[in-house]
Scaffold this motif. Structure first.
Motif, PDB file in Angstrom:
ATOM      1  N   LYS A 183      54.702  10.937  31.484  1.00 30.14           N
ATOM      2  CA  LYS A 183      53.781   9.807  31.359  1.00 30.14           C
ATOM      3  C   LYS A 183      52.960   9.692  32.632  1.00 30.14           C
ATOM      4  CE  LYS A 183      56.451   6.844  28.211  1.00 30.14           C
ATOM      5  NZ  LYS A 183      57.015   5.476  28.012  1.00 30.14           N
ATOM      6  N   THR A 184      51.733   9.185  32.483  1.00 33.80           N
ATOM      7  CA  THR A 184      50.961   8.936  33.691  1.00 33.80           C
ATOM      8  C   THR A 184      51.560   7.741  34.425  1.00 33.80           C
ATOM      9  OG1 THR A 184      49.378   7.387  32.695  1.00 33.80           O
ATOM     10  CG2 THR A 184      48.865   9.749  32.563  1.00 33.80           C
ATOM     11  N   LEU A 185      51.321   7.701  35.725  1.00 36.48           N
ATOM     12  CA  LEU A 185      51.802   6.559  36.501  1.00 36.48           C
ATOM     13  C   LEU A 185      51.125   5.276  36.023  1.00 36.48           C
ATOM     14  CD1 LEU A 185      53.687   5.720  38.785  1.00 36.48           C
ATOM     15  CD2 LEU A 185      51.806   6.112  40.397  1.00 36.48           C
ATOM     16  N   LYS A 186      49.899   5.381  35.536  1.00 37.19           N
ATOM     17  CA  LYS A 186      49.224   4.193  34.985  1.00 37.19           C
ATOM     18  C   LYS A 186      49.978   3.660  33.776  1.00 37.19           C
ATOM     19  CE  LYS A 186      44.818   2.454  33.228  1.00 37.19           C
ATOM     20  NZ  LYS A 186      45.470   1.649  32.170  1.00 37.19           N
ATOM     21  N   THR A 189      57.414  13.054  35.336  1.00 37.57           N
ATOM     22  CA  THR A 189      58.280  13.673  34.340  1.00 37.57           C
ATOM     23  C   THR A 189      59.561  12.865  34.182  1.00 37.57           C
ATOM     24  OG1 THR A 189      59.399  15.072  35.964  1.00 37.57           O
ATOM     25  CG2 THR A 189      57.373  15.933  34.983  1.00 37.57           C
ATOM     26  N   ASP A 190      60.392  13.267  33.222  1.00 38.41           N
ATOM     27  CA  ASP A 190      61.637  12.538  32.959  1.00 38.41           C
ATOM     28  C   ASP A 190      62.561  12.519  34.174  1.00 38.41           C
ATOM     29  OD1 ASP A 190      60.875  11.898  30.410  1.00 38.41           O
ATOM     30  OD2 ASP A 190      61.989  13.532  29.445  1.00 38.41           O
ATOM     31  N   ASP A 191      62.501  13.548  35.005  1.00 39.69           N
ATOM     32  CA  ASP A 191      63.362  13.581  36.192  1.00 39.69           C
ATOM     33  C   ASP A 191      62.674  12.991  37.424  1.00 39.69           C
ATOM     34  OD1 ASP A 191      61.534  15.504  36.905  1.00 39.69           O
ATOM     35  OD2 ASP A 191      62.978  17.139  37.105  1.00 39.69           O
ATOM     36  N   GLN A 192      61.563  12.243  37.177  1.00 37.47           N
ATOM     37  CA  GLN A 192      60.817  11.523  38.226  1.00 37.47           C
ATOM     38  C   GLN A 192      60.008  12.426  39.167  1.00 37.47           C
ATOM     39  OE1 GLN A 192      60.766   7.910  38.146  1.00 37.47           O
ATOM     40  NE2 GLN A 192      61.526   8.675  36.188  1.00 37.47           N
ATOM     41  N   THR A 193      59.855  13.693  38.785  1.00 36.34           N
ATOM     42  CA  THR A 193      58.961  14.553  39.550  1.00 36.34           C
ATOM     43  C   THR A 193      57.522  14.137  39.257  1.00 36.34           C
ATOM     44  OG1 THR A 193      60.507  16.400  39.418  1.00 36.34           O
ATOM     45  CG2 THR A 193      58.230  16.935  39.967  1.00 36.34           C
TER      46      THR A 193
END
Length: 249
Positions: free
Chosen positions: A75-78, A161-165
């Motif tokens: 997902k985008t940070l927005k 990403t799902d792992d916060q990368t």
């Protein structure tokens, strides 16, 4: 093309084809700009230490130039900021840290930020000759740095990403220059949507780096004038306000 359309702008359409993201530019989009985007992205890739969707291919499809990148799932940070407003301070902190990581890098083959901004201001017919001269004089007097600057650093260009990368997209405006100029641009991009987020971003950056807010703000008129060169009607009113402000409290 057996791919899924995932985004459309005035100049291009973006498709997903498995693990690939394909930007297909309008038929009248300049070839030089397409090749320049691929080249800049490749140079940022080679810098290392930044998660960037890699360029896989530059090609022509039905008379239209395209660039194929790695597709990044996430997902985008927005999107995350909109979906989880209670986490906004945490996301701002992450975003500033990412920006600082980018600006800690050097990519000496990129264009100089001050040279690019000088050309943009010079091309602004909306300003009189005296105003352009004043702005170019101010730009010339600003400190010269060679830090990697994204040029369009905003939450829509960050994929989580799902792992916060976090991956950073759209490097076409990247240059080497002054970090505070790049922060001023992010501030303006936030301001076009949400002044509260803009103020939060600049406050977090200044606190983390010990930078005087007035110094970052001193870049705003120049950055606003440069942004006006993109001639986006929805931005004109606000950017004109900033471009005509020269003193800050």
């Amino acid at each position: 093309m057996g791919a899924e359309l995932i985004a459309t702008t005035a100049t291009k359409m973006v498709y997903r084809d498995g693990d690939k993201a394909i930007k297909v530019f309008n038929a009248d989009f300049p070839k030089a700009e397409v090749l320049n985007e691929a080249l800049i992205t490749a140079r940022v890739e080679e810098t290392g230490g930044i998660n960037v969707p890699k360029v896989q291919e530059v090609s022509v499809f039905e008379g239209k130039w395209s660039i194929t990148y790695d597709f990044i799932e996430g997902k985008t940070l927005k999107q995350l900021m909109d979906e989880n407003p209670e986490k906004l301070p945490e996301y701002m902190d992450m975003m500033v840290d990412l920006h600082l990581s980018i600006m800690s890098k050097h990519c000496p083959l990129l264009n100089k930020l001050k040279d690019k901004m000088n050309r943009q201001v010079a091309d602004m017919d909306e300003f009189g000759e005296a105003s352009r001269y004043d702005m170019q004089t101010r730009l010339d007097g600003m400190p010269k740095h060679t830090k990697l600057c994204h040029g369009d650093f905003n939450p829509s260009n960050i994929i989580v990403t799902d792992d916060q990368t976090m991956y950073v997209l759209d490097w076409v405006h990247a240059t080497q220059g002054n970090a505070s100029a790049d922060v001023a641009r992010t501030y303006l991009l936030f301001s076009l949507q949400d002044k509260k987020k803009a103020d939060m971003y600049i406050d977090v950056f200044c606190k983390k780096t010990g930078t005087a807010k007035k110094y970052v703000q001193s870049w705003l008129p120049i950055v606003a004038a440069a942004q006006l060169s993109k001639k986006r009607p929805e931005e004109v009113e606000l950017l004109n306000q900033w471009a005509n402000v020269f003193e800050y409290q």
